[in-house]
Design a protein around this motif. Sequence first.
Motif, PDB file in Angstrom:
ATOM      1  N   VAL A  76      91.821  11.477  15.599  1.00 22.41           N
ATOM      2  CA  VAL A  76      91.654  12.680  14.795  1.00 22.41           C
ATOM      3  C   VAL A  76      92.454  13.802  15.429  1.00 22.41           C
ATOM      4  CG1 VAL A  76      89.982  14.383  13.953  1.00 22.41           C
ATOM      5  CG2 VAL A  76      89.377  11.978  14.038  1.00 22.41           C
ATOM      6  N   VAL A  77      93.191  14.527  14.587  1.00 14.81           N
ATOM      7  CA  VAL A  77      93.940  15.690  15.062  1.00 14.81           C
ATOM      8  C   VAL A  77      93.373  16.923  14.384  1.00 14.81           C
ATOM      9  CG1 VAL A  77      96.039  14.454  15.660  1.00 14.81           C
ATOM     10  CG2 VAL A  77      95.769  15.337  13.356  1.00 14.81           C
ATOM     11  N   CYS A  78      93.342  18.034  15.121  1.00 14.23           N
ATOM     12  CA  CYS A  78      92.781  19.282  14.612  1.00 14.23           C
ATOM     13  C   CYS A  78      93.730  20.423  14.911  1.00 14.23           C
ATOM     14  CB  CYS A  78      91.463  19.599  15.308  1.00 14.23           C
ATOM     15  SG  CYS A  78      90.260  18.301  15.276  1.00 14.23           S
ATOM     16  N   SER A  79      93.669  21.450  14.077  1.00 17.52           N
ATOM     17  CA  SER A  79      94.474  22.635  14.307  1.00 17.52           C
ATOM     18  C   SER A  79      93.956  23.784  13.457  1.00 17.52           C
ATOM     19  CB  SER A  79      95.945  22.368  13.959  1.00 17.52           C
ATOM     20  OG  SER A  79      96.718  23.537  14.157  1.00 17.52           O
ATOM     21  N   THR A  80      94.252  24.992  13.888  1.00 15.90           N
ATOM     22  CA  THR A  80      93.925  26.159  13.074  1.00 15.90           C
ATOM     23  C   THR A  80      95.022  26.424  12.053  1.00 15.90           C
ATOM     24  OG1 THR A  80      94.900  27.616  14.731  1.00 15.90           O
ATOM     25  CG2 THR A  80      92.508  27.264  14.849  1.00 15.90           C
ATOM     26  N   GLU A  81      96.097  25.652  12.112  1.00 13.07           N
ATOM     27  CA  GLU A  81      97.185  25.783  11.142  1.00 13.07           C
ATOM     28  C   GLU A  81      97.494  24.426  10.522  1.00 13.07           C
ATOM     29  OE1 GLU A  81     100.677  27.687  12.573  1.00 13.07           O
ATOM     30  OE2 GLU A  81      99.588  29.430  13.304  1.00 13.07           O
ATOM     31  N   LEU A  82      97.528  24.376   9.224  1.00 14.88           N
ATOM     32  CA  LEU A  82      97.818  23.151   8.502  1.00 14.88           C
ATOM     33  C   LEU A  82      99.220  22.642   8.842  1.00 14.88           C
ATOM     34  CD1 LEU A  82      96.854  22.371   4.930  1.00 14.88           C
ATOM     35  CD2 LEU A  82      99.238  22.164   5.514  1.00 14.88           C
ATOM     36  N   ARG A  98      87.210  22.193   0.739  1.00 15.66           N
ATOM     37  CA  ARG A  98      87.337  21.047   1.636  1.00 15.66           C
ATOM     38  C   ARG A  98      88.744  20.448   1.634  1.00 15.66           C
ATOM     39  NH1 ARG A  98      82.727  16.827   1.433  1.00 15.66           N
ATOM     40  NH2 ARG A  98      81.779  18.552   2.494  1.00 15.66           N
ATOM     41  N   ASN A  99      89.312  20.255   0.457  1.00 13.30           N
ATOM     42  CA  ASN A  99      90.601  19.581   0.357  1.00 13.30           C
ATOM     43  C   ASN A  99      91.755  20.570   0.384  1.00 13.30           C
ATOM     44  OD1 ASN A  99      89.597  16.838  -0.039  1.00 13.30           O
ATOM     45  ND2 ASN A  99      88.759  17.661  -1.919  1.00 13.30           N
ATOM     46  N   THR A 100      92.853  20.120   0.970  1.00 13.53           N
ATOM     47  CA  THR A 100      94.070  20.927   0.990  1.00 13.53           C
ATOM     48  C   THR A 100      95.061  20.296   0.016  1.00 13.53           C
ATOM     49  OG1 THR A 100      95.162  19.655   2.741  1.00 13.53           O
ATOM     50  CG2 THR A 100      93.686  21.436   3.434  1.00 13.53           C
ATOM     51  N   PHE A 101      96.217  20.884  -0.111  1.00  6.41           N
ATOM     52  CA  PHE A 101      97.216  20.318  -1.016  1.00  6.41           C
ATOM     53  C   PHE A 101      97.919  19.108  -0.415  1.00  6.41           C
ATOM     54  CE2 PHE A 101      99.351  23.562   1.420  1.00  6.41           C
ATOM     55  CZ  PHE A 101     100.569  22.992   1.736  1.00  6.41           C
ATOM     56  N   ILE A 102      97.617  18.776   0.825  1.00  5.95           N
ATOM     57  CA  ILE A 102      98.088  17.540   1.464  1.00  5.95           C
ATOM     58  C   ILE A 102      96.887  16.598   1.542  1.00  5.95           C
ATOM     59  CG2 ILE A 102      99.087  16.484   3.530  1.00  5.95           C
ATOM     60  CD1 ILE A 102     101.009  18.373   2.068  1.00  5.95           C
ATOM     61  N   ILE A 141      95.108  15.852   4.947  1.00  3.69           N
ATOM     62  CA  ILE A 141      94.555  16.953   5.750  1.00  3.69           C
ATOM     63  C   ILE A 141      93.370  17.580   5.029  1.00  3.69           C
ATOM     64  CG2 ILE A 141      95.038  19.156   6.870  1.00  3.69           C
ATOM     65  CD1 ILE A 141      97.987  18.335   6.972  1.00  3.69           C
ATOM     66  N   LYS A 142      92.265  17.704   5.752  1.00  5.77           N
ATOM     67  CA  LYS A 142      91.042  18.308   5.203  1.00  5.77           C
ATOM     68  C   LYS A 142      90.763  19.631   5.911  1.00  5.77           C
ATOM     69  CE  LYS A 142      90.368  14.685   2.688  1.00  5.77           C
ATOM     70  NZ  LYS A 142      91.012  14.701   1.408  1.00  5.77           N
ATOM     71  N   ARG A 143      90.035  20.473   5.243  1.00  9.14           N
ATOM     72  CA  ARG A 143      89.651  21.776   5.771  1.00  9.14           C
ATOM     73  C   ARG A 143      88.182  21.707   6.205  1.00  9.14           C
ATOM     74  NH1 ARG A 143      90.777  24.290   1.372  1.00  9.14           N
ATOM     75  NH2 ARG A 143      92.872  24.940   1.925  1.00  9.14           N
ATOM     76  N   ILE A 169     102.160  13.951  10.298  1.00 10.55           N
ATOM     77  CA  ILE A 169     102.241  13.346   8.971  1.00 10.55           C
ATOM     78  C   ILE A 169     103.694  13.318   8.524  1.00 10.55           C
ATOM     79  CG2 ILE A 169     101.506  13.505   6.559  1.00 10.55           C
ATOM     80  CD1 ILE A 169      98.930  14.779   7.601  1.00 10.55           C
ATOM     81  N   HIS A 170     104.269  12.130   8.593  1.00 11.49           N
ATOM     82  CA  HIS A 170     105.690  11.993   8.286  1.00 11.49           C
ATOM     83  C   HIS A 170     105.940  11.818   6.793  1.00 11.49           C
ATOM     84  CE1 HIS A 170     106.198  11.900  12.561  1.00 11.49           C
ATOM     85  NE2 HIS A 170     105.353  10.885  12.645  1.00 11.49           N
ATOM     86  N   THR A 171     104.961  11.275   6.078  1.00 14.50           N
ATOM     87  CA  THR A 171     105.082  11.100   4.625  1.00 14.50           C
ATOM     88  C   THR A 171     103.854  11.722   3.970  1.00 14.50           C
ATOM     89  OG1 THR A 171     106.162   8.980   5.069  1.00 14.50           O
ATOM     90  CG2 THR A 171     105.512   9.425   2.793  1.00 14.50           C
ATOM     91  N   PRO A 172     103.880  13.029   3.738  1.00 12.25           N
ATOM     92  CA  PRO A 172     102.699  13.666   3.145  1.00 12.25           C
ATOM     93  C   PRO A 172     102.481  13.227   1.705  1.00 12.25           C
ATOM     94  CG  PRO A 172     104.481  15.254   3.425  1.00 12.25           C
ATOM     95  CD  PRO A 172     104.947  13.974   4.012  1.00 12.25           C
TER      96      PRO A 172
END
Length: 168
Positions: free
Chosen positions: A91-97, A128-132, A135-137, A105-108
């Motif tokens: 699992v990867v996390c970040s404050t920036e998408l 919850r969902n992002t446009f990718i 990646i979840k919020r 993510i090489h093939t979004p």
Amino acid sequence: YDNEIYVVTDTYITNKELIKEKIDSLGYKLTSNLNEELIAILYKEFNKGFVEFIEGAFAIIIYDAKTKKMYIVRDRIGEKTLYYAEMPCGVVCSTELKSILKQFIHTPQINYEALLSPVRFTGGIDKRNTFIEQIKRVEPGEIIVISNEAGALRDKYWERKRTYDNVE
């Protein structure tokens, strides 16, 4: 904190002095003025209930090496952003998408539903969902516990009380 608890934060804690008093009453002596140390001690004493003591804006990631669990926590009203993606490597996390997107993510895969929802409806955007798709919020007032056994389990530790429920 003690080679078992690792904490990464983007925090602005408004009740830091109260937390320090609580930590002192538990017999701990702080070695720094870092928010991460405060959070590590609270986690050590109260497990995921640590978040009940913190007020302010925060995005917190805790890894407990002893239990092999990760905790991803966002503040109550969502002032700080926090994203995560479940990848084959973990699992990867970040404050920036964009940092997750760029590094992992090489093939979004575009989530067209999330991308078009603000255009098609006058309601709120999906929290919850992002446009990718990958990646979840993390939602405001939410803690996500990640383990090998159960995967990602979402839990609301706080919800805004609506004052207009009884209005006719």
